[in-house]
Motif scaffolding. Structure first.
Motif, PDB file in Angstrom:
ATOM      1  N   VAL A  39      63.608 -74.323  11.805  1.00 27.66           N
ATOM      2  CA  VAL A  39      64.267 -75.581  12.163  1.00 27.66           C
ATOM      3  C   VAL A  39      65.686 -75.638  11.607  1.00 27.66           C
ATOM      4  CG1 VAL A  39      64.158 -78.090  11.917  1.00 27.66           C
ATOM      5  CG2 VAL A  39      62.060 -76.782  12.296  1.00 27.66           C
ATOM      6  N   MET A  40      65.864 -75.166  10.364  1.00 27.87           N
ATOM      7  CA  MET A  40      67.185 -75.186   9.743  1.00 27.87           C
ATOM      8  C   MET A  40      68.175 -74.329  10.522  1.00 27.87           C
ATOM      9  SD  MET A  40      65.865 -74.866   5.796  1.00 27.87           S
ATOM     10  CE  MET A  40      67.451 -74.333   5.178  1.00 27.87           C
ATOM     11  N   ILE A  41      67.742 -73.140  10.921  1.00 26.47           N
ATOM     12  CA  ILE A  41      68.636 -72.248  11.648  1.00 26.47           C
ATOM     13  C   ILE A  41      68.955 -72.807  13.025  1.00 26.47           C
ATOM     14  CG2 ILE A  41      68.808 -69.957  12.684  1.00 26.47           C
ATOM     15  CD1 ILE A  41      69.198 -70.064   9.643  1.00 26.47           C
ATOM     16  N   SER A  42      67.959 -73.415  13.685  1.00 20.19           N
ATOM     17  CA  SER A  42      68.197 -73.991  15.014  1.00 20.19           C
ATOM     18  C   SER A  42      69.235 -75.105  14.965  1.00 20.19           C
ATOM     19  CB  SER A  42      66.885 -74.538  15.587  1.00 20.19           C
ATOM     20  OG  SER A  42      65.937 -73.508  15.723  1.00 20.19           O
ATOM     21  N   ALA A  43      69.312 -75.808  13.825  1.00 18.73           N
ATOM     22  CA  ALA A  43      70.271 -76.907  13.701  1.00 18.73           C
ATOM     23  C   ALA A  43      71.700 -76.410  13.521  1.00 18.73           C
ATOM     24  CB  ALA A  43      69.879 -77.790  12.525  1.00 18.73           C
ATOM     25  N   PHE A  44      71.879 -75.172  13.034  1.00 21.67           N
ATOM     26  CA  PHE A  44      73.231 -74.673  12.739  1.00 21.67           C
ATOM     27  C   PHE A  44      73.701 -73.591  13.699  1.00 21.67           C
ATOM     28  CE2 PHE A  44      71.844 -76.362   8.608  1.00 21.67           C
ATOM     29  CZ  PHE A  44      72.930 -77.158   8.294  1.00 21.67           C
ATOM     30  N   ILE A  45      72.784 -72.883  14.318  1.00 24.72           N
ATOM     31  CA  ILE A  45      73.160 -71.757  15.186  1.00 24.72           C
ATOM     32  C   ILE A  45      72.634 -72.026  16.588  1.00 24.72           C
ATOM     33  CG2 ILE A  45      72.936 -69.269  15.584  1.00 24.72           C
ATOM     34  CD1 ILE A  45      72.647 -68.898  12.600  1.00 24.72           C
ATOM     35  N   LYS A  71      70.864 -64.820  17.710  1.00 25.60           N
ATOM     36  CA  LYS A  71      71.212 -65.032  16.306  1.00 25.60           C
ATOM     37  C   LYS A  71      70.210 -65.966  15.623  1.00 25.60           C
ATOM     38  CE  LYS A  71      76.196 -64.189  16.438  1.00 25.60           C
ATOM     39  NZ  LYS A  71      77.541 -64.751  16.154  1.00 25.60           N
ATOM     40  N   GLN A  72      69.719 -66.940  16.363  1.00 26.26           N
ATOM     41  CA  GLN A  72      68.701 -67.833  15.812  1.00 26.26           C
ATOM     42  C   GLN A  72      67.488 -67.041  15.339  1.00 26.26           C
ATOM     43  OE1 GLN A  72      67.465 -70.910  18.472  1.00 26.26           O
ATOM     44  NE2 GLN A  72      69.323 -72.139  18.229  1.00 26.26           N
ATOM     45  N   ARG A  73      67.021 -66.153  16.192  1.00 25.80           N
ATOM     46  CA  ARG A  73      65.829 -65.360  15.853  1.00 25.80           C
ATOM     47  C   ARG A  73      66.064 -64.489  14.629  1.00 25.80           C
ATOM     48  NH1 ARG A  73      63.855 -60.263  17.173  1.00 25.80           N
ATOM     49  NH2 ARG A  73      61.578 -60.115  17.348  1.00 25.80           N
ATOM     50  N   THR A  74      67.226 -63.822  14.591  1.00 25.76           N
ATOM     51  CA  THR A  74      67.535 -62.931  13.465  1.00 25.76           C
ATOM     52  C   THR A  74      67.617 -63.701  12.150  1.00 25.76           C
ATOM     53  OG1 THR A  74      68.763 -61.443  14.921  1.00 25.76           O
ATOM     54  CG2 THR A  74      69.170 -61.258  12.552  1.00 25.76           C
ATOM     55  N   TRP A  75      68.366 -64.819  12.154  1.00 27.15           N
ATOM     56  CA  TRP A  75      68.533 -65.583  10.923  1.00 27.15           C
ATOM     57  C   TRP A  75      67.260 -66.314  10.526  1.00 27.15           C
ATOM     58  CZ3 TRP A  75      71.974 -65.084   7.300  1.00 27.15           C
ATOM     59  CH2 TRP A  75      73.198 -64.507   7.602  1.00 27.15           C
ATOM     60  N   ALA A  76      66.453 -66.708  11.505  1.00 24.83           N
ATOM     61  CA  ALA A  76      65.170 -67.337  11.176  1.00 24.83           C
ATOM     62  C   ALA A  76      64.267 -66.356  10.436  1.00 24.83           C
ATOM     63  CB  ALA A  76      64.491 -67.838  12.448  1.00 24.83           C
TER      64      ALA A  76
END
Length: 541
Positions: free
Chosen positions: A143-149, A154-159
């Motif tokens: 959820v945090m990554i989806s809010a910023f990226i 990139k969402q998947r990688t950073w999640a």
């Protein structure tokens, strides 16, 4: 020379009438400490009220609640963010490697911590904060990554990165915190209260785990909180963080510690000595609420030995100390390693085992497919199984007190490993929903055993050494004992070593043979440990 209460006061200079009146007025307050001062200058803690022991055990309740949440959700969370199977080993290896290297250092540092708040509590507080941070990251990373990226790749990688970081931080702190908690109990309790405290620890460990697994078994998506927050995992984090903060606060306020105080860097690890036969500052330290480390040395050799003790704080010297432990300590550590290898290989993958093997679902299927919904149902039923495990752990912790006079620590240790090995073996051979849930009660026998019997043996070993030192002649008084913190750290290091071994081997086995291999390997290791417990571990008569 034997230091008794009478000779203690007799060694002091004759006080004036005013000073004598002050001593008499404060002597009743000091009685709890002074009545148990031995010839070595050590203070034996007084008897603790049951309420205080219960408050002390609340840390185990909160810790196990959070552990239950991780055990139930960490594999589904990692799979849901898209973690490849070949990265399983990396997740389970980073935290235990750090813990295995650093835990003896932290244990020794807490033995010599001079914080006014106490030796153990500063470390417990710091590790508790890291636990909360790690839990926040792995339950809310997506959820945090989806809010910023915004970009999907990139969402998947950073999640994946944030979730893995959260798991590592949480495991690191949750495994570390057990050693300071046990050392804290041993520091502030008499031998009888240590036994009671360990049983209360096991009781509240089971209750915390049961509540944690129940929290995971509820479908929060259909509740008011589920609609208010972004995901079900956020609801779980809210409850886990709240419970842990309350329990940690109660624990830290349970029993005051007597802090260490050092006069200067030259005598940092030494009890102040003015003559070779007389300790001059024991009464002053007790009056001021401080206790100096127990070292029995002559004044002639104090400077050289102070340097040796400072060198002991290096990692190389710590590892040398661990390797030079008495054989019965080493055998106990090996048996603890077998126990945790068996227990963790089952618990870390149990909900995934229920989803994939028992319910025949798939975590890799589309989230709106029947296969994925079946897998999710299996995970929820697995949470109920782990809840049964936690409840049986609490019940067995009380049954241990009844069985102990009849079968002793050896019998308790043997039964814990044997029943767990048989139970997991039957689950692997007959993966039926109802039989699996029934056999989950045997997991609790192992859990309660691992949290009580090894530390009970550590307490027995220390008690035996203390009695031997009290009977020893003067020429043996220069020996320096290991602290309780480093012995507890050496024992809990086996949890990290078990995770390292499982991280190297079990992730590969799961990717090749599937989740069923986890319960079979758990059964095999437990039965090997059963033989080791019976023939190699030393028990105090």
């Amino acid at each position: 020379m034997t230091l008794t209460k009478e000779s203690f006061y007799g060694a002091l200079p004759p006080p004036s009438e005013v000073a004598k009146a002050n001593v008499d007025s404060t002597r009743e307050k000091e009685e709890a400490l002074l009545q148990s001062v031995t010839r070595t200058g050590a203070v034996v803690p007084r008897k603790r009220a049951v309420g205080r022991l219960v408050m002390h055990s609340m840390a185990m309740f909160g810790r196990e609640f959070c552990y239950a949440v991780e055990a139930a959700f960490v594999t589904p969370v990692l799979l849901s963010v898209g973690l490849p199977k070949n990265l399983y080993s990396l997740v389970w290896l980073i935290s235990p490697i750090l813990g295995f290297v650093l835990q003896p250092v932290v244990g020794s540092a807490s033995d010599h911590c001079s914080c006014s708040w106490g030796r153990r509590r500063p470390y417990i507080l710091g590790l508790g904060i890291i636990m909360l941070l790690g839990m926040a990251l792995y339950l809310n990373g997506d959820v945090m990554i989806s809010a910023f990226i915004g970009e999907r790749d990139k969402q998947r990688t950073w999640a994946i990165v944030i979730t893995m970081l959260g798991v590592v931080l949480f495991d690191f702190a949750a495994d570390f915190i057990d050693g300071p908690i046990k050392a804290y109990l041993f520091d502030v309790c008499s031998h009888q209260d240590k036994e009671k405290g360990l049983h209360y620890h096991a009781l509240f460990t089971g209750l915390g785990g049961a509540l944690g697994y129940l929290t995971g078994a509820v479908d929060w998506g259909q509740t008011v909180l589920g609609y208010s927050l972004a995901s079900e995992f956020q609801v779980i984090f809210f409850f886990a963080a709240l419970v842990f903060l309350i329990c940690l606060t109660i624990h830290l306020r349970s029993i005051p510690e007597v802090p260490l105080r050092y006069e200067n860097e030259e005598t940092k690890f030494l009890l102040e000595v003015t003559e070779s036969y007389k300790y001059s500052s024991i009464e002053e330290e007790i009056k001021n609420g401080y206790l100096k480390p127990e070292v029995r040395l002559s004044g002639v050799h104090s400077k050289n030995h102070a340097g040796a003790l400072k060198q002991r704080m290096t990692l190389k010297s710590l590892l040398k100390m661990l390797l030079s432990m008495p054989s019965h300590y080493r055998y106990l550590c090996v048996s603890h390693l077998f126990g945790w290898m068996a227990f963790l290989s089952n618990m870390l993958f149990f909900t995934d085992f229920m989803g994939q093997v028992v319910y025949q679902g798939s975590p890799y299927a589309p989230h709106n497919s029947t296969l994925y919904l079946t897998y999710k149902t299996g995970v929820e039923v697995g949470c109920w199984g782990l809840c049964i495990n936690a409840i049986s752990s609490s019940l067995y912790s009380y049954l241990q007190k009844i069985l102990l006079p009849y079968i002793g620590l050896k019998g308790l240790y043997f039964i814990g490993y044997l029943l767990f090995g048989l139970g997991t073996g039957l689950i692997g051979l007959f993966p039926n929903v109802y039989s699996t849930l029934a056999l989950c009660s045997l997991f609790g026998v192992m859990s309660s055993t691992l949290y009580t019997v090894p530390f009970h043996l550590i307490a027995e070993y220390h008690r035996e050494e203390e009695v031997r030192k009290q009977r020893a002649d003067g020429e043996q008084a220069g020996e320096q004992e290991r602290g309780k913190g480093i012995d507890c750290a050496a024992l809990t290091c086996m949890v990290q070593l078990a995770q390292i071994i499982l991280g190297v081997g079990l992730g590969l086995l799961v990717s090749v043979a599937g989740s069923a291999v986890t319960v079979i390997s758990a059964s095999t290791v437990a039965l090997i440990g059963c033989c080791f417990v019976a023939f190699c571990v030393r028990y105090v008569d």
